[in-house]
Scaffold this active site. Structure first.
Site, PDB file in Angstrom:
ATOM      1  N   GLY A 231      55.029  57.092  49.302  1.00 13.82           N
ATOM      2  CA  GLY A 231      53.701  57.390  49.860  1.00 13.82           C
ATOM      3  C   GLY A 231      53.347  56.459  51.001  1.00 13.82           C
ATOM      4  O   GLY A 231      52.246  55.912  51.056  1.00 13.82           O
TER       5      GLY A 231
ATOM      6  N   THR B 229      50.760  56.966  55.017  1.00 19.34           N
ATOM      7  CA  THR B 229      49.340  56.696  55.273  1.00 19.34           C
ATOM      8  C   THR B 229      48.863  55.586  54.327  1.00 19.34           C
ATOM      9  O   THR B 229      49.608  55.144  53.447  1.00 19.34           O
ATOM     10  CB  THR B 229      48.502  57.996  55.069  1.00 19.34           C
ATOM     11  OG1 THR B 229      47.139  57.755  55.439  1.00 19.34           O
ATOM     12  CG2 THR B 229      48.555  58.476  53.628  1.00 19.34           C
TER      13      THR B 229
ATOM     14  N   GLY C  70      50.327  52.282  51.601  1.00 17.89           N
ATOM     15  CA  GLY C  70      51.787  52.367  51.710  1.00 17.89           C
ATOM     16  C   GLY C  70      52.260  52.192  53.140  1.00 17.89           C
ATOM     17  O   GLY C  70      53.277  51.522  53.391  1.00 17.89           O
TER      18      GLY C  70
ATOM     19  N   SER D 108      45.578  50.527  39.255  1.00 18.49           N
ATOM     20  CA  SER D 108      44.185  50.461  39.702  1.00 18.49           C
ATOM     21  C   SER D 108      43.304  49.909  38.588  1.00 18.49           C
ATOM     22  O   SER D 108      43.598  50.085  37.400  1.00 18.49           O
ATOM     23  CB  SER D 108      43.681  51.860  40.059  1.00 18.49           C
ATOM     24  OG  SER D 108      42.283  51.846  40.254  1.00 18.49           O
TER      25      SER D 108
ATOM     26  N   TYR E 253      42.777  60.482  36.476  1.00 22.81           N
ATOM     27  CA  TYR E 253      43.265  59.389  37.341  1.00 22.81           C
ATOM     28  C   TYR E 253      43.333  58.078  36.553  1.00 22.81           C
ATOM     29  O   TYR E 253      44.321  57.342  36.644  1.00 22.81           O
ATOM     30  CB  TYR E 253      42.323  59.247  38.544  1.00 22.81           C
ATOM     31  CG  TYR E 253      42.721  58.139  39.512  1.00 22.81           C
ATOM     32  CD1 TYR E 253      43.845  58.280  40.333  1.00 22.81           C
ATOM     33  CD2 TYR E 253      41.970  56.973  39.610  1.00 22.81           C
ATOM     34  CE1 TYR E 253      44.211  57.272  41.215  1.00 22.81           C
ATOM     35  CE2 TYR E 253      42.332  55.962  40.489  1.00 22.81           C
ATOM     36  CZ  TYR E 253      43.449  56.119  41.294  1.00 22.81           C
ATOM     37  OH  TYR E 253      43.810  55.111  42.170  1.00 22.81           O
TER      38      TYR E 253
HETATM   39  N1  LIG Z   1      42.339  53.347  47.889  1.00 20.30           N
HETATM   40  C1  LIG Z   1      41.902  52.697  46.823  1.00 20.30           C
HETATM   41  O1  LIG Z   1      40.749  52.263  46.763  1.00 20.30           O
HETATM   42  C2  LIG Z   1      42.798  52.461  45.657  1.00 20.30           C
HETATM   43  C3  LIG Z   1      42.300  51.705  44.572  1.00 20.30           C
HETATM   44  C4  LIG Z   1      43.125  51.464  43.490  1.00 20.30           C
HETATM   45  C5  LIG Z   1      44.435  51.943  43.499  1.00 20.30           C
HETATM   46  N2  LIG Z   1      44.886  52.685  44.561  1.00 20.30           N
HETATM   47  C6  LIG Z   1      46.265  53.169  44.508  1.00 20.30           C
HETATM   48  O2  LIG Z   1      46.937  52.829  45.712  1.00 20.30           O
HETATM   49  C7  LIG Z   1      48.015  53.732  45.936  1.00 20.30           C
HETATM   50  C8  LIG Z   1      48.006  54.168  47.386  1.00 20.30           C
HETATM   51  O3  LIG Z   1      46.833  54.914  47.594  1.00 20.30           O
HETATM   52  P1  LIG Z   1      46.046  54.969  48.967  1.00 20.30           P
HETATM   53  O4  LIG Z   1      44.678  54.505  48.682  1.00 20.30           O
HETATM   54  O5  LIG Z   1      46.804  54.360  50.076  1.00 20.30           O
HETATM   55  O6  LIG Z   1      45.940  56.563  49.109  1.00 20.30           O
HETATM   56  P2  LIG Z   1      46.344  57.601  50.254  1.00 20.30           P
HETATM   57  O7  LIG Z   1      45.939  57.102  51.587  1.00 20.30           O
HETATM   58  O8  LIG Z   1      45.808  58.896  49.780  1.00 20.30           O
HETATM   59  O9  LIG Z   1      47.941  57.605  50.179  1.00 20.30           O
HETATM   60  C9  LIG Z   1      48.581  58.136  49.066  1.00 20.30           C
HETATM   61  C10 LIG Z   1      50.029  58.388  49.403  1.00 20.30           C
HETATM   62  O10 LIG Z   1      50.643  58.999  48.260  1.00 20.30           O
HETATM   63  C11 LIG Z   1      51.345  60.139  48.729  1.00 20.30           C
HETATM   64  N3  LIG Z   1      51.509  61.171  47.724  1.00 20.30           N
HETATM   65  C12 LIG Z   1      50.548  61.897  47.094  1.00 20.30           C
HETATM   66  N4  LIG Z   1      51.107  62.824  46.315  1.00 20.30           N
HETATM   67  C13 LIG Z   1      52.451  62.684  46.447  1.00 20.30           C
HETATM   68  C14 LIG Z   1      53.571  63.366  45.922  1.00 20.30           C
HETATM   69  N5  LIG Z   1      53.437  64.425  45.106  1.00 20.30           N
HETATM   70  N6  LIG Z   1      54.810  62.956  46.260  1.00 20.30           N
HETATM   71  C15 LIG Z   1      54.977  61.929  47.107  1.00 20.30           C
HETATM   72  N7  LIG Z   1      53.961  61.253  47.666  1.00 20.30           N
HETATM   73  C16 LIG Z   1      52.716  61.645  47.345  1.00 20.30           C
HETATM   74  C17 LIG Z   1      50.519  60.654  49.877  1.00 20.30           C
HETATM   75  O11 LIG Z   1      51.288  61.538  50.673  1.00 20.30           O
HETATM   76  P3  LIG Z   1      50.577  62.769  51.468  1.00 20.30           P
HETATM   77  O12 LIG Z   1      50.053  62.208  52.744  1.00 20.30           O
HETATM   78  O13 LIG Z   1      51.713  63.723  51.638  1.00 20.30           O
HETATM   79  O14 LIG Z   1      49.489  63.300  50.575  1.00 20.30           O
HETATM   80  C18 LIG Z   1      50.221  59.347  50.587  1.00 20.30           C
HETATM   81  O15 LIG Z   1      51.317  58.933  51.356  1.00 20.30           O
HETATM   82  C19 LIG Z   1      47.831  54.868  44.929  1.00 20.30           C
HETATM   83  O16 LIG Z   1      48.729  54.701  43.859  1.00 20.30           O
HETATM   84  C20 LIG Z   1      46.395  54.686  44.436  1.00 20.30           C
HETATM   85  O17 LIG Z   1      46.219  55.173  43.117  1.00 20.30           O
HETATM   86  C21 LIG Z   1      44.112  52.946  45.637  1.00 20.30           C
END
Ligand SMILES: NC(=O)c1ccc[n+]([C@@H]2O[C@H](COP(=O)([O-])OP(=O)(O)OC[C@H]3O[C@@H](n4cnc5c(N)ncnc54)[C@H](OP(=O)(O)O)[C@@H]3O)[C@@H](O)[C@H]2O)c1
Length: 284
Positions: free
Chosen positions: A14, A17, A20, A142, A169
């Site tokens: 991931g 964006t 990641g 998280s 989630y």
């Molecule tokens: N943002 C927060 O506040 C927060 C807080 C706690 C934990 N997290 C964790 O941090 C991690 C990264 O999240 P983020 O905030 O950076 O979110 P994000 O910007 O939505 O990025 C999520 C990434 O996961 C990919 N993904 C989703 N479904 C997938 C699939 N079926 N196969 C492969 N890749 C997939 C997305 O790809 P696409 O672009 O193709 O959808 C994207 O690259 C996640 O595990 C999230 O639970 C985030």
């Protein structure tokens, strides 16, 4: 180009964006060979190109991986293993929230994508990581796991119905921590360690399923993806003696996760069911 991570191979899921992307870019800047694993070639290849050009590091690549589909997970692991590369660090970063439905194999979408896919992918790559030695697995969990008191196993076989998908989630993020604990226990003495973490509340696309107004309001109180990647980068690159195997990190420090995340029986049961549901080799 050279850097302190020259010669080390990192696989980040991931990474097109959000957290990641920043993680992959920072690793590449330090000279690492980085594979960006994601479900969309169209969305990831431009990011691969941008990272190569901004860092001057040509060892940045795309690996096709859709974590919601266990067949795609097997193909991605096969593709990687066919390369005969070492694997120093696997960052299980990809995740989604608020999407209702079932995966192709009939699991609740959030559980299937955030836990079962990464579980199978990790287990399939473990042999390579053991052979590499001094390797690690970093699972982006998280603080939302605190909302989950237990795991309803039956609910993982039907579409979720909670408001905004928060309940599904939270369970999936509890699974990330339990998986890490069980991995660390099973891999003790193997040369592979495992960590989980909370990245902070980060302004990324993870909030895309929230209503527009709420999304823009909450984003005002969030940290940037650059800050959000700090704990991941710490767990992925800090010298091993600075890290506690199996621990859950927040703001680059090990902290005590919620009660359910500290339940060894639940961790063992999750492992057993994940092996059964994914068909992963049980000897890991
Ligand atoms: N943002 C927060 O506040 C927060 C807080 C706690 C934990 N997290 C964790 O941090 C991690 C990264 O999240 P983020 O905030 O950076 O979110 P994000 O910007 O939505 O990025 C999520 C990434 O996961 C990919 N993904 C989703 N479904 C997938 C699939 N079926 N196969 C492969 N890749 C997939 C997305 O790809 P696409 O672009 O193709 O959808 C994207 O690259 C996640 O595990 C999230 O639970 C985030």
């Amino acid at each position: 180009m050279t850097g302190d991570l020259d010669g080390r191979v990192f696989l980040v899921t991931g990474a097109n964006t959000g957290i990641g992307l920043v993680t992959a870019e920072s690793l590449a800047r330090r000279g690492a060979h980085v594979l960006l694993a994601g479900r969309s070639e169209a969305r990831t290849l431009p990011v691969v190109e941008a990272i190569r050009s901004s860092t001057g590091n040509p060892r940045v690549e795309f690996l096709p991986l859709d974590l919601s589909d266990l067949e795609s997970v097997r193909r991605a692991a096969d593709l990687f293993l066919a390369r005969d590369l070492p694997l120093h660090v696997l960052v299980n970063n990809a995740g989604l929230a608020g999407v209702r439905g079932l995966t192709p194999q009939g699991f609740e979408t959030t559980f299937g994508t955030n836990h079962l896919g990464p579980f199978l992918f990790t287990v399939l790559l473990l042999g390579r990581m053991k052979r590499t030695g001094h390797s690690r697995i970093v699972n982006v969990a998280s603080r939302a796991h605190l909302n989950a008191r237990s795991i309803d196993w039956g609910a993982q076989r039907r579409p979720g119905n909670s408001t905004g998908g928060l309940a599904e989630y939270s369970v999936s993020k509890l699974c990330n921590i339990l998986f890490t604990v069980e991995l660390a226990r099973r891999l003790s003495g193997s040369g592979v360690s495992a960590y989980s973490l909370h990245p902070g509340v980060v302004a990324t696309e993870i909030w895309r399923e929230l209503p527009w107004g709420v999304r823009h309001l909450v984003k005002l109180f969030m940290i940037s993806p650059e800050k959000g990647a700090r704990t991941t980068l710490f767990c992925a690159t800090a010298p091993l003696p600075q890290l506690e195997n199996g621990a859950y990190y927040d703001a680059c420090k090990p902290v005590r996760p919620g009660r359910a995340a500290r339940d060894p029986d639940l961790a063992a049961e999750l492992w057993r069911r994940s092996v059964e549901w994914t068909g992963a080799p049980s000897s890991s």
